[in-house]
Design an enzyme around this catalytic site. Structure first.
Site, PDB file in Angstrom:
ATOM      1  N   PRO A 235       0.845  -1.207   0.000  1.00 32.84           N
ATOM      2  CA  PRO A 235       0.000   0.000   0.000  1.00 32.84           C
ATOM      3  C   PRO A 235       0.875   1.250   0.000  1.00 32.84           C
ATOM      4  O   PRO A 235       1.123   1.869   1.037  1.00 32.84           O
ATOM      5  CB  PRO A 235      -0.790  -0.140   1.312  1.00 32.84           C
ATOM      6  N   ASP A 417       5.972   2.624   1.619  1.00 32.41           N
ATOM      7  CA  ASP A 417       5.025   1.631   2.135  1.00 32.41           C
ATOM      8  C   ASP A 417       4.338   2.230   3.361  1.00 32.41           C
ATOM      9  O   ASP A 417       4.959   2.444   4.402  1.00 32.41           O
ATOM     10  CB  ASP A 417       5.787   0.361   2.517  1.00 32.41           C
ATOM     11  N   HIS A 418       3.024   2.472   3.246  1.00 30.93           N
ATOM     12  CA  HIS A 418       2.303   3.177   4.304  1.00 30.93           C
ATOM     13  C   HIS A 418       2.150   2.339   5.565  1.00 30.93           C
ATOM     14  O   HIS A 418       1.808   2.858   6.627  1.00 30.93           O
ATOM     15  CB  HIS A 418       0.927   3.613   3.792  1.00 30.93           C
ATOM     16  N   ARG A 419       2.416   1.038   5.477  1.00 26.14           N
ATOM     17  CA  ARG A 419       2.372   0.206   6.676  1.00 26.14           C
ATOM     18  C   ARG A 419       3.527   0.540   7.614  1.00 26.14           C
ATOM     19  O   ARG A 419       3.458   0.278   8.817  1.00 26.14           O
ATOM     20  CB  ARG A 419       2.436  -1.282   6.295  1.00 26.14           C
TER      21      ARG A 419
END
Length: 445
Positions: A235, A417-419
């Site tokens: 994501p 990576d938004h995680r």
């Protein structure tokens, strides 16, 4: 006149004592140049050992589980003339060709007759959970794609839960007899990744007009699968920032002129890429999350923070994009980075990059500045968590509080990576790198 040739493990970089996970041929098989003989797997890469000659396999010198290194003899092949005779003599089930060690391989679209036979039995079975992994050698993956089989649906019987060719064959037999649900590959690219996507559309383009069909290069086939997986699984969000490199570019140009005047014959010219790599290294140190990777399965994910600084850069070649890695950039000067980038870029253009040259990266820089463009959204290169894209620098009017003055602006596009990295952290990283490029004296603080 025929002769016995020892087939040895080629240059595989710094890897050694790699276990043999698959033997792709048996004594008596006829092989072509570059056909896979055995498959090796290290903790970071799976690679086939190809035959360096066309001929008949006379002896296998390794067994499953053996640990071998560069120079180890894997087989004896009786060399015969290449051409139609060898092609005709080769058994139908011979393994697929796999040149020089690579992490994975790809193949043309599935063979229509077999894929059709599989597809008409029943609807596709549910895919594996997001993040589930399959373990198979490049030759087995190629074999499965040629038959339109999704390896995530195939039960594994090989060592360490690896899928072997016999598993694929047994699965197909089960599907055609109605004992198992089919696994329809999406156009040979496995774009679904277990997400239950619709099959790739089958279109006869020729009925609409004249067409020309060209095969993808090997590099594009390999990178295509990685890019598709990364795009679906990560994501990512892209953040843009402009860096004022007016002074840095003037400094770079003056350095190169000084070298020319002093009779410097090394041919080394300081590049903006080297400054970018140095700035990003300092950014990784200030924001350690950017120098990390996610590891584990679903709810058991954990963050691996790295204490080394290896930065990759995308290199354009006639056959496609490759990503060599500059190791330990924190221990190298800008001049040293320039030299190493030049050497790696030359190896890339000559098709001589090995697995070790393209592994271990913490962060990637993708520069299209030589072409143009304004901004773009680079795809994060798993297992990294961020990638920086840069476009062509351009002169823009910038307000200095009193008047507009011309400044050289470098557009930057950071995908993260938004995680792992939220918007605030990504923006801070972008701003910090831009500040370093605007005044590299900050690197001394």
């Amino acid at each position: 006149m025929s002769q016995l040739i020892e087939i040895k493990v080629p240059d595989i970089g710094d890897y050694s004592d790699i276990p043999v996970i698959e033997i792709c041929v048996k004594v008596g098989d006829t092989v072509k140049l570059d056909d896979a003989l055995v498959t090796l797997e290290s903790d970071k890469a799976t690679m086939d050992v190809p035959s360096s000659v066309a001929g008949i396999v006379k002896e296998i010198r390794v067994a499953l589980g053996d640990r071998i290194s560069e120079g180890s003899v894997v087989a004896l092949v009786e060399e015969v003339g290449a051409g139609a005779a060898v092609e005709a003599a080769k058994p139908a089930a011979a393994p697929a060709p796999a040149p020089a060690p690579v992490v994975t391989a790809s193949a043309p679209a599935p063979a229509a007759p077999v894929a059709a036979a599989v597809a008409i039995v029943s609807p596709p079975a549910p895919g594996l959970a997001l993040g589930a992994a399959t373990h198979a050698s490049p030759s087995v993956r190629l074999f499965a794609r040629e038959l339109g089989v999704d390896l995530s649906k195939v039960p594994a019987t090989g060592p360490k839960q690896r899928i072997v060719k016999e598993d694929v064959t047994a699965f197909i037999k089960g599907v055609m007899s109605g004992r198992a649900a089919p696994a329809v590959a999406s156009g040979g690219a496995s774009l679904g990744g277990g997400l239950d996507l619709l099959p790739w559309p089958k279109v006869d383009f020729a009925k609409f007009g004249t067409v020309e069909v060209k095969p993808l290069s090997r590099i594009k086939k390999i990178s295509g699968q990685n890019l598709a997986r990364n795009w679906v699984m990560i994501p990512a969000v892209t953040y843009h920032e402009d860096a004022d490199i007016t002074d840095l570019e003037a400094f770079r140009v003056s350095l190169n002129k000084e070298n020319e005047k002093s009779g410097e014959k090394s041919g080394v010219k300081i590049t903006m890429l080297a400054f970018l790599i140095k700035a990003c290294e300092l950014g990784l140190k200030k924001f350690p999350e950017f120098n990390s990777s996610l590891d584990g399965e679903n709810g058991e994910m954990r963050l691996v923070l790295k204490k080394y600084f290896h930065i990759a850069f995308a290199a354009d070649t006639p056959n496609g994009l490759v990503v060599p890695v500059v190791k330990n950039v924190d221990q190298k000067s800008v001049s040293q980075i320039v030299v190493e980038c030049g050497e790696l870029a030359k190896k890339a253009r000559d098709g001589k990059l090995g697995p070790a040259d393209m592994s271990g990266a913490c962060f990637t820089i993708s520069s299209v500045g030589g072409i143009g463009g304004t901004y773009f959204s680079p795809i994060v290169n798993a297992p990294e968590v961020a990638i920086l894209g840069v476009n062509k620098s351009v002169m823009k009017p910038v307000w200095n509080g009193k008047e507009f003055v011309p400044r050289l602006i470098l557009p930057m596009s950071l995908s993260a990576d938004h995680r792992v990295i939220d918007g605030a952290m990504a923006t801070r990283f972008n701003v910090y790198v831009a500040q370093l490029l605007a005044d590299m004296r900050r690197a001394l603080i």
